[in-house]
Design a protein around this motif. Structure first.
Motif, PDB file in Angstrom:
ATOM      1  N   ILE B  45       0.829  -1.206   0.000  1.00 29.24           N
ATOM      2  CA  ILE B  45       0.000   0.000   0.000  1.00 29.24           C
ATOM      3  C   ILE B  45       0.864   1.258   0.000  1.00 29.24           C
ATOM      4  O   ILE B  45       0.587   2.219  -0.707  1.00 29.24           O
ATOM      5  CB  ILE B  45      -0.918   0.006   1.256  1.00 29.24           C
ATOM      6  CG1 ILE B  45      -1.850  -1.201   1.234  1.00 29.24           C
ATOM      7  CG2 ILE B  45      -1.700   1.311   1.350  1.00 29.24           C
ATOM      8  CD1 ILE B  45      -2.595  -1.432   2.545  1.00 29.24           C
ATOM      9  N   ARG B 405     -16.251  -7.825  -0.358  1.00 25.79           N
ATOM     10  CA  ARG B 405     -15.907  -6.397  -0.279  1.00 25.79           C
ATOM     11  C   ARG B 405     -17.195  -5.568  -0.139  1.00 25.79           C
ATOM     12  O   ARG B 405     -17.287  -4.688   0.718  1.00 25.79           O
ATOM     13  CB  ARG B 405     -15.079  -6.002  -1.505  1.00 25.79           C
ATOM     14  CG  ARG B 405     -15.567  -4.856  -2.349  1.00 25.79           C
ATOM     15  CD  ARG B 405     -15.300  -3.488  -1.715  1.00 25.79           C
ATOM     16  NE  ARG B 405     -16.049  -2.475  -2.447  1.00 25.79           N
ATOM     17  CZ  ARG B 405     -16.984  -1.688  -1.914  1.00 25.79           C
ATOM     18  NH1 ARG B 405     -17.305  -1.769  -0.655  1.00 25.79           N
ATOM     19  NH2 ARG B 405     -17.613  -0.816  -2.642  1.00 25.79           N
ATOM     20  N   GLY B 410     -18.244   0.690   3.172  1.00 22.07           N
ATOM     21  CA  GLY B 410     -17.143   1.621   2.954  1.00 22.07           C
ATOM     22  C   GLY B 410     -15.809   1.059   3.434  1.00 22.07           C
ATOM     23  O   GLY B 410     -14.764   1.303   2.827  1.00 22.07           O
ATOM     24  N   ASN B 411     -15.843   0.283   4.513  1.00 14.80           N
ATOM     25  CA  ASN B 411     -14.615  -0.315   5.007  1.00 14.80           C
ATOM     26  C   ASN B 411     -13.959  -1.213   3.969  1.00 14.80           C
ATOM     27  O   ASN B 411     -12.737  -1.325   3.915  1.00 14.80           O
ATOM     28  CB  ASN B 411     -14.900  -1.135   6.273  1.00 14.80           C
ATOM     29  CG  ASN B 411     -14.700  -0.294   7.525  1.00 14.80           C
ATOM     30  OD1 ASN B 411     -13.701   0.386   7.646  1.00 14.80           O
ATOM     31  ND2 ASN B 411     -15.661  -0.348   8.432  1.00 14.80           N
ATOM     32  N   GLY B 412     -14.797  -1.865   3.179  1.00  7.11           N
ATOM     33  CA  GLY B 412     -14.257  -2.757   2.158  1.00  7.11           C
ATOM     34  C   GLY B 412     -13.462  -2.017   1.099  1.00  7.11           C
ATOM     35  O   GLY B 412     -12.678  -2.621   0.359  1.00  7.11           O
ATOM     36  N   TYR B 413     -13.664  -0.710   1.010  1.00  2.69           N
ATOM     37  CA  TYR B 413     -12.997   0.081  -0.035  1.00  2.69           C
ATOM     38  C   TYR B 413     -11.634   0.597   0.410  1.00  2.69           C
ATOM     39  O   TYR B 413     -10.836   1.041  -0.407  1.00  2.69           O
ATOM     40  CB  TYR B 413     -13.911   1.246  -0.426  1.00  2.69           C
ATOM     41  CG  TYR B 413     -13.577   1.872  -1.758  1.00  2.69           C
ATOM     42  CD1 TYR B 413     -13.667   1.137  -2.943  1.00  2.69           C
ATOM     43  CD2 TYR B 413     -13.174   3.200  -1.853  1.00  2.69           C
ATOM     44  CE1 TYR B 413     -13.368   1.706  -4.177  1.00  2.69           C
ATOM     45  CE2 TYR B 413     -12.876   3.781  -3.082  1.00  2.69           C
ATOM     46  CZ  TYR B 413     -12.978   3.028  -4.235  1.00  2.69           C
ATOM     47  OH  TYR B 413     -12.678   3.593  -5.455  1.00  2.69           O
ATOM     48  N   LEU B 414     -11.380   0.580   1.716  1.00  2.00           N
ATOM     49  CA  LEU B 414     -10.101   1.095   2.207  1.00  2.00           C
ATOM     50  C   LEU B 414      -8.999   0.047   2.048  1.00  2.00           C
ATOM     51  O   LEU B 414      -9.194  -1.124   2.362  1.00  2.00           O
ATOM     52  CB  LEU B 414     -10.221   1.496   3.681  1.00  2.00           C
ATOM     53  CG  LEU B 414     -11.272   2.560   4.002  1.00  2.00           C
ATOM     54  CD1 LEU B 414     -11.210   2.935   5.484  1.00  2.00           C
ATOM     55  CD2 LEU B 414     -11.090   3.800   3.130  1.00  2.00           C
ATOM     56  N   ALA B 415      -7.862   0.494   1.565  1.00  4.23           N
ATOM     57  CA  ALA B 415      -6.758  -0.437   1.324  1.00  4.23           C
ATOM     58  C   ALA B 415      -6.365  -1.180   2.595  1.00  4.23           C
ATOM     59  O   ALA B 415      -5.957  -2.347   2.539  1.00  4.23           O
ATOM     60  CB  ALA B 415      -5.567   0.314   0.753  1.00  4.23           C
ATOM     61  N   PHE B 419      -9.092  -5.710   0.882  1.00  6.40           N
ATOM     62  CA  PHE B 419      -9.859  -6.055  -0.321  1.00  6.40           C
ATOM     63  C   PHE B 419      -9.306  -5.392  -1.587  1.00  6.40           C
ATOM     64  O   PHE B 419      -9.399  -5.956  -2.678  1.00  6.40           O
ATOM     65  CB  PHE B 419     -11.329  -5.679  -0.170  1.00  6.40           C
ATOM     66  CG  PHE B 419     -12.053  -6.542   0.797  1.00  6.40           C
ATOM     67  CD1 PHE B 419     -12.366  -7.860   0.473  1.00  6.40           C
ATOM     68  CD2 PHE B 419     -12.420  -6.068   2.044  1.00  6.40           C
ATOM     69  CE1 PHE B 419     -13.022  -8.672   1.374  1.00  6.40           C
ATOM     70  CE2 PHE B 419     -13.077  -6.875   2.955  1.00  6.40           C
ATOM     71  CZ  PHE B 419     -13.387  -8.180   2.624  1.00  6.40           C
ATOM     72  N   ALA B 420      -8.773  -4.170  -1.427  1.00  6.38           N
ATOM     73  CA  ALA B 420      -8.288  -3.461  -2.609  1.00  6.38           C
ATOM     74  C   ALA B 420      -7.249  -4.310  -3.336  1.00  6.38           C
ATOM     75  O   ALA B 420      -7.357  -4.568  -4.548  1.00  6.38           O
ATOM     76  CB  ALA B 420      -7.687  -2.114  -2.201  1.00  6.38           C
ATOM     77  N   LYS B 423      -8.587  -7.810  -4.610  1.00  8.79           N
ATOM     78  CA  LYS B 423      -9.403  -7.719  -5.814  1.00  8.79           C
ATOM     79  C   LYS B 423      -8.544  -7.404  -7.034  1.00  8.79           C
ATOM     80  O   LYS B 423      -8.636  -8.063  -8.075  1.00  8.79           O
ATOM     81  CB  LYS B 423     -10.459  -6.628  -5.585  1.00  8.79           C
ATOM     82  CG  LYS B 423     -11.509  -6.585  -6.659  1.00  8.79           C
ATOM     83  CD  LYS B 423     -12.612  -5.594  -6.328  1.00  8.79           C
ATOM     84  CE  LYS B 423     -13.038  -4.917  -7.610  1.00  8.79           C
ATOM     85  NZ  LYS B 423     -14.336  -4.299  -7.578  1.00  8.79           N
ATOM     86  N   ALA B 424      -7.693  -6.397  -6.897  1.00 10.34           N
ATOM     87  CA  ALA B 424      -6.899  -5.973  -8.049  1.00 10.34           C
ATOM     88  C   ALA B 424      -5.876  -7.035  -8.429  1.00 10.34           C
ATOM     89  O   ALA B 424      -5.630  -7.281  -9.616  1.00 10.34           O
ATOM     90  CB  ALA B 424      -6.202  -4.656  -7.710  1.00 10.34           C
ATOM     91  N   GLU B 649      -7.884  -3.018   9.520  1.00 13.84           N
ATOM     92  CA  GLU B 649      -8.288  -1.909  10.374  1.00 13.84           C
ATOM     93  C   GLU B 649      -9.734  -2.049  10.854  1.00 13.84           C
ATOM     94  O   GLU B 649     -10.067  -1.751  11.983  1.00 13.84           O
ATOM     95  CB  GLU B 649      -8.146  -0.646   9.526  1.00 13.84           C
ATOM     96  CG  GLU B 649      -8.049   0.630  10.267  1.00 13.84           C
ATOM     97  CD  GLU B 649      -7.866   1.791   9.289  1.00 13.84           C
ATOM     98  OE1 GLU B 649      -6.741   2.250   9.138  1.00 13.84           O
ATOM     99  OE2 GLU B 649      -8.871   2.218   8.680  1.00 13.84           O
TER     100      GLU B 649
END
Lengths: 662, 662
Positions: B45, B405, B410-415, B419-420, B423-424, B649
């Motif tokens: 990250i 995710r 919204g938590n799923g979107y934070l690196a 999940f970030a 997924k990527a 987190e």
């Protein structure tokens, strides 16, 4: 493999104009500005996230300076006085970099929208001119770490101090910190903060306050603590952050007091007596955020489709060894099957969004007096439609972008081909501005209760209790699908004649009848199950949990029916013998049949589809895909995405590459 | 809402041991090393991509130094001589950072695997010791910009110069540049290059050559041009690049000559006469790459499930206002519906992968002589199974990670919540090591031709012609599903008795019968359609295009049947009255019924499911979800993911947060 001779001839610019509709001007203007900044797409890839945040701010301010971002605000404050145009412009921004879009959304939609809709004239005068010009940057501090969907339970407090005539903002525990707040980590100088308004030790419910959070130099003000949310999956150009308040004081006038006010002495007053209803009336004015995000999702899906279709018309692989060239990807049946139903669904959602924006524009351009029941009903229906379109439009984006990326193989994985950012940036759309599942529950509540006057007060358990007290017939009769039920009943058995399987498969009345019947049946079934659970004295929370997937299915069915109705109506705007009518009809039929095919199990379970006819639907979808093949390129080009934004590396022919096949 | 009292009691470490199976040691060793480097997840990250590439290399070399990455190589070269263990270790790496995993895969699986399987003793002696220790870094240069799936058509040439006794490697046009090659942009010193072997102006087909590409100092060698592929959606720690060759000369000995050789004077020789077959025999030895990627996908899905399930047991939202606390997300029926069938599918795929690895280990640990038909048939079946498991395992990852995710909002979107990257990084799995759709076509070809001796030669059109010349009965009789057809026929009508709807729904014989019948019916239907198309004198390319989705459906059905068979057989290893048997049976039933439900439309179309029974399947799935609810946490904990890797987190309780509910 395709037969281009018999294909309708598309005039691409004319079809673009048809898609652009009433708001062609702002869409073209937005395209022009985006096309002037194609480098933002590269900046997103190449810049350090900190630098990219500044770059995005620059672009937003440059766009703001043209006046194009303020069109939704009243003219007297430097705006254009056209809400519909502002949404159309906003969603067109989704053709470019999505950090720019979201930053615009935060500043003009959320921050600006809250001040416009929840504030009164004094607030408008104080903030809107600088806000519209991009000089006053702000954020929208609603969501907390502990509460995103259930915002009535927010923990932040704004306690009125009558001595000082001030509100004191506090974050009582960490779960009540504001979280994911766009613009908060770096750029916002002010925040619209949603907090429990506490007077004399009692909360009057959640209200909105304007709270300065940074000084002119950009330094965070005393009592305010801000943390960066850190790296995210995407949207690296947006500075999301967390905010804590520790006894931050703002003047009484900073309460956005359109719906409720506090007197100097600390008397609370509001025209809307019921507290919950008051809160949801306030929230309802913010519906344009959802409408905007749904539109953004739909437009992001268009970008993915153009890229994937163009690529599939360059890329060859395998094929007949005796032929000179390998086979184009788009000539594979499976490839058509992967892309064309999604293309059709994107067109369908485009028109649904257009209709929603028109309705939003009308509702918000006419000020109805508080207590006008018909106007309130219309507003709730709009909120429900916005919720449904947002959910389906953003899931469309996730699904279409993923399939298109996979359809481009290894090339789809390289940042230079746009999918990386498209996918990562849009991913959050499904859960922000309302989690999609929660939004569909809202839609279902509307269907099950017909937006009763106590609609807003009803949380999910209230809804269970409410429905359980109605007769199922009452629920059903109130559904919008019901009015056409007779027609549905007449239609279906005849068309299911096994001797005549493929007949009527492309008749829009058949499609509509199927989707209307499904919606109505699902609603009455859900109502029945909710009642039965309550009759058996199960706790409402258990009843709801067990019926939840059914409730959500009602909402999906309703949105899909509404989308189809809009598409069918839209066809009527085109001359009956025109090529565009033929082309749009192919897409509309493909949309309808794909929806039916996706749920064919349900239709068969409920005796609305025979096995033979179900198979015929699948065959017809294959035929429609083959008919769309020769016009596929025109259909994606008609989205009018500026070529400057489509400079994907994979679309640049390499030596050895066969000729481009249009 | 759940009834923990009646739930089976899971002993988590014991269940982990059951899942780890035969390769528990290497899995535990890999976990231990991963747990020592949790900082890599943060480095991904926080670091600049260039620095992160170096960091990943460091970690890979550190892991290599422990010997754990070389277990698949012969002991005489510093390896562990255990292919199965090497895959088990590799897939366990997917619990950590996936750039590390892919970098390991490139070096040890692709580069090392090619030298091991395509080279002879001289190559092994020359390269393997340094390769296994991580001293000699290499890459695997097969894919070109113009050809990824159809590798027989690669454009790179290796022309034999008999005067010099050398091969001359060239990239004749840009489309023939090597592309997406991991390790190429920065670190590889050598490449295994796949190129058309040209002797006296004629191509003998694609062969593999060891080609140095950088000198000791890391400088790219003369005649070699390398470009970075640039930013990617994910896997930022892997240096993918493009390679062009301009008359690069290598000694004759650099041809990996296990299956074909060139004499000093330029005579070509091979034990395998047929050229296409020779090529696919070579390719076949590389099957472990696919097995590895499929396993990695399945393990990445586990990480997402642990995160989402744990979060759903901390996060509360809405619920009964009269209760003390809001409702846990996992007590919502829809949330269970979203997570548990995916949990069941992940368990199912875990066991399918375990069986595949065991088969791979056996096949590769016994050297069969060229021409042994039974052994070759077994190898082809293995390749097919590897292809199917890879496709379904990687799609599982994409689907599970996305849903998990979204389930974290919204938590799923934070690196910081993993999940970030999950997924990527996994996104490319669906299209690398064989595009999933192309792989399913390979599976289908096996089903339709029963791995005929000319199996490998058959491209898709060859397959169409081959099948069209067989009687449909012949095709069907050859399918593995067929042997159980009689049982299926007996079973289905009885169990469809509408008076007895819910009976037998959890009987594994019913599940197996359904999936076997579907597979067989799809295969015979596809064969019939292929034949009919050819009978009508349609060009084979058109016939294939139209039947392609049906062909792919055969493959999916076959994999799903195989996965279920494996799961059912696995249950037998557990004592009949054990809690673990009860728990695994819940998951197995949920897997089977979810597969049936997902395709209920098809089963109804084909008279294998009545409307009533179909609805009963859905009800039963709801019941199974409610029974899994109390043991869900144990079931995800049993994946044995080190806590150090789960420091998300969002899983750290904040003040105000209610107690954790196990």
């Amino acid at each position: 493999m395709a037969d281009p001779a018999s294909a309708p001839r598309i005039d691409v610019p004319e079809l673009t104009a048809f898609l652009d509709g009433h708001y062609a001007d702002i869409r073209q203007l937005t395209r022009k500005h985006l096309a002037e900044h194609p480098e933002v797409l590269r900046d997103q890839i190449e810049m350090d996230p900190d630098d990219f945040r500044e770059r995005v701010l620059e672009v937003v301010q440059e766009f703001a300076a043209t006046g194009m971002l303020g069109v939704g605000f009243p003219e007297e404050y430097g705006g254009g006085g056209d809400i519909g145009a502002s949404i159309a412009g906003f969603e067109t921004l989704a053709l470019g970099d999505l950090s720019v879009l979201v930053k615009v959304g935060v500043q003009f939609g959320l921050f600006g929208g809250a001040i416009l809709h929840l504030g009164s004239r004094a607030h408008h005068e104080a903030y809107l001119p600088d806000l519209v010009s991009g000089k006053l940057l702000g954020c929208f501090a609603m969501t907390e770490s502990g509460h995103g969907s259930d915002v009535q339970q927010l923990g932040t407090t704004a306690t009125y101090d009558p001595e000082a005539g001030e509100f004191v903002l506090s974050t009582p525990y960490d779960l009540a910190r504001k979280d994911y707040i766009g613009n908060a980590a770096c750029h916002a100088h002010a925040a619209v903060v949603f907090a429990q308004l506490v007077i004399k030790g009692e909360s009057e419910g959640v209200h909105a306050f304007v709270v300065p959070i940074r000084d002119e130099a950009g330094k965070v003000l005393p009592g305010v603590r801000i943390e960066d949310d850190g790296a995210k999956m995407g949207l690296s150009g947006v500075d999301n952050g967390r905010i804590w308040f520790d006894g931050v004081r703002v003047p009484r006038a900073n309460l956005l007091n359109r719906y409720a006010d506090v007197s100097d002495g600390g008397e609370y007053s509001s025209d809307i007596e019921n507290r919950s209803r008051r809160f949801f009336t306030m929230l309802g004015t913010l519906v344009q955020g959802r409408v905007s995000v749904g539109g953004a999702g739909i437009n992001a899906a268009k970008v993915a489709l153009v890229l994937a279709v163009r690529y599939s018309l360059m890329r060859r692989q395998f094929g007949d060894p005796s032929a000179d060239e390998e086979e184009l990807l788009l000539d594979y049946g499976m490839h058509q099957r992967r892309l064309f139903p999604r293309l059709a669904r994107t067109y369908a959602m485009h028109f649904a969004q257009e209709t929603l924006v028109a309705e939003l524009h009308e509702v918000f351009s006419t000020q109805a007096p508080v207590g006008d029941e018909a106007a309130e009903h219309r507003r709730r229906a709009l909120e429900s439609r916005a919720a449904g379109t947002k959910a389906m439009g953003t899931w469309l984006a996730t699904d279409v972008i993923q399939e298109c990326r996979e359809a481009c193989g290894g090339n789809g994985y390289l940042a230079a081909n746009r999918f990386a950012a498209l996918k990562a940036d849009t991913d959050v759309f499904t859960t922000f501005e309302g989690d999609n599942h929660v939004l569909l529950q809202l839609v279902a509540k509307g269907l099950l209760t017909d937006y009763q006057s106590n609609f807003e007060e009803l949380d999910q358990l209230g809804m269970v209790r409410f429905v359980s007290e109605l007769a199922v017939e009452t629920v059903v009769e109130r559904t919008s699908a019901h009015t056409l039920l007779e027609r549905v009943k007449d239609w279906l058995p005849g068309s299911d004649d096994p001797a005549d399987d493929e007949s009527g498969l492309r008749d829009p009345s058949y499609h509509l009848a199927m989707l209307r019947w499904r919606e109505e049946h699902l609603i009455s079934g859900a109502a029945r199950r909710l009642k039965r659970g309550m009759d058996r004295k199960m706790p409402p929370v258990v009843v709801f949990s067990r019926v939840q997937d059914h409730v959500i299915a009602c909402a999906r069915a309703s949105v899909e029916r509404e989308v189809l109705e809009t598409f069918v109506a839209k066809l009527e705007e085109l001359p009956g013998d025109s090529a565009h009518r033929v082309a749009m009809t192919l897409l509309c039929d493909l949309y309808a049949l794909s929806v039916i095919e996706d749920d064919k199990g349900w239709f068969m379970e409920h005796g609305r589809l025979t096995a033979e006819r179900s198979k015929a639907v699948t065959r017809e979808i294959g035929r429609l895909c083959r008919r769309i093949r020769p016009i596929a390129l025109d259909l994606v080009n008609a989205f009018g995405i500026p070529e400057e934004l489509l400079q994907a590396e994979m679309l640049v022919p390499l030596s050895g590459m066969p000729e481009h096949d249009g």
